[in-house]
Design an enzyme around this catalytic site. Structure first.
Site, PDB file in Angstrom:
ATOM      1  N   SER A 225       0.801  -1.226   0.000  1.00 62.31           N
ATOM      2  CA  SER A 225       0.000   0.000   0.000  1.00 62.31           C
ATOM      3  C   SER A 225       0.831   1.271   0.000  1.00 62.31           C
ATOM      4  O   SER A 225       0.380   2.309  -0.477  1.00 62.31           O
ATOM      5  CB  SER A 225      -0.965   0.009   1.187  1.00 62.31           C
ATOM      6  OG  SER A 225      -0.245  -0.128   2.390  1.00 62.31           O
TER       7      SER A 225
ATOM      8  N   HIS B 129       1.920   4.791   4.915  1.00 63.97           N
ATOM      9  CA  HIS B 129       1.172   5.494   3.884  1.00 63.97           C
ATOM     10  C   HIS B 129       1.780   6.866   3.602  1.00 63.97           C
ATOM     11  O   HIS B 129       1.872   7.290   2.447  1.00 63.97           O
ATOM     12  CB  HIS B 129      -0.282   5.654   4.309  1.00 63.97           C
ATOM     13  CG  HIS B 129      -0.995   4.347   4.461  1.00 63.97           C
ATOM     14  ND1 HIS B 129      -2.130   4.215   5.239  1.00 63.97           N
ATOM     15  CD2 HIS B 129      -0.734   3.120   3.969  1.00 63.97           C
ATOM     16  CE1 HIS B 129      -2.550   2.962   5.193  1.00 63.97           C
ATOM     17  NE2 HIS B 129      -1.714   2.279   4.428  1.00 63.97           N
TER      18      HIS B 129
END
Length: 291
Positions: free
Chosen positions: A144, A195
């Site tokens: 991610s 992230h």
């Protein structure tokens, strides 16, 4: 290193279904190869998650630098794999069409390593600033971080558009930041640093010097490797009658009717309601120190 065999599960079956809806012949090679590598390593991982995840303690202090390469391509469970790879399917097709296969492969390789480095730097800074050494033990796996970086690139190449983040219409210019905060608030178990590292690396490429540095280091490639010289080898799929790249895309082709943001909402609900823990985007764990 002991291998673990994971059987075919609901998330994996759904991923195969989404890929089949697009059609193997319509997925450019680097995107398809990235999907295949992650699926293969999910079914036949190179080791337990505690031995492939990335953290300050394990990767920096213990000099296990190979974790920089392994952590992005291992996933905690089938739903973690599913949501990351469906997102990769959508982003990969669009970016590989825009940049070409060789350059996208180069981007993914560089981003995977650099995001791991930035992630460790962020966790180290948090540990020092807050006086909490547990940040150095937080271990992360999953693709991610790379996806956040690719999202920055996608938004950069498609300015002036809006994305729906948890029901809010947000300009693409700010969508990554809103999504970063929204995910952390709704599902605190996700890795904020992981992230954020992806967004920062994406910005290093789009508005910073990273793209120029990568071009300078790409002398071993032919000039056609550079984005400015690339040709669109997959325009037949996108340029069907009635389709325009500048208009709203038919997401049904890629995700069964779900936009990328709707996939996010579905992922969050799934992680909260079905599993009781985080199954998407940089699953986190505390690793045990070795004597």
């Amino acid at each position: 290193m002991q291998r673990r065999q994971r059987g075919i599960s609901a998330g994996l079956l759904l991923l195969f279904y989404e890929i089949s809806r697009v059609g193997f012949q319509n997925i450019p090679p680097v995107t398809l190869g990235t999907l295949a590598l992650n699926i293969i390593l999910f079914l036949n991982p190179l080791g337990p998650l505690s031995e492939v995840c990335i953290s300050v303690n394990e990767s920096f202090y213990r000099k296990n630098w190979w974790r920089l390469l392994l952590s992005p391509i291992h996933h905690a469970d089938d739903w973690h794999l599913y949501f990351n790879m469906v997102s990769m399917l959508w982003k990969g097709i669009m970016l590989e069409r825009k940049l070409g296969s060789a350059w996208l492969a180069y981007i993914i390789a560089v981003f995977s390593v650099l995001i791991g480095v930035v992630y460790m730097a962020l966790e180290y800074a948090l540990a020092e600033l807050l006086g909490d050494p547990t940040y150095k033990m937080i271990c992360a796996v999953g693709f991610s971080g790379v996806l956040f970086a690719l999202k920055v690139l996608n938004n950069h190449y498609n300015p002036g558009r809006f994305s729906s983040v948890l029901g809010m219409q947000i300009s693409n210019k700010y969508a990554c930041w809103v999504e970063l905060v929204a995910i952390h608030l709704v599902s605190p178990g996700t890795s904020f640093a992981g992230h954020l590292a992806g967004i920062l690396v994406g910005l290093m490429y789009t508005v910073g010097p990273l793209k120029r540095i990568m071009k300078a280091c790409a002398g071993v490639f032919s000039p056609s490797t550079y984005p400015a010289h690339q040709r669109d080898h997959y325009s037949q799929y996108y340029d069907r009658p009635g389709y325009e790249y500048s208009t709203r895309r038919n997401y049904d082709v890629y995700t069964g009717g779900l936009t990328e943001e709707e996939q996010l909402e579905r992922a969050v609900l799934n992680s909260l309601n079905e599993r009781g823990r985080n199954h998407m985007d940089f699953c986190r764990m505390n690793t045990v120190r070795r004597n």
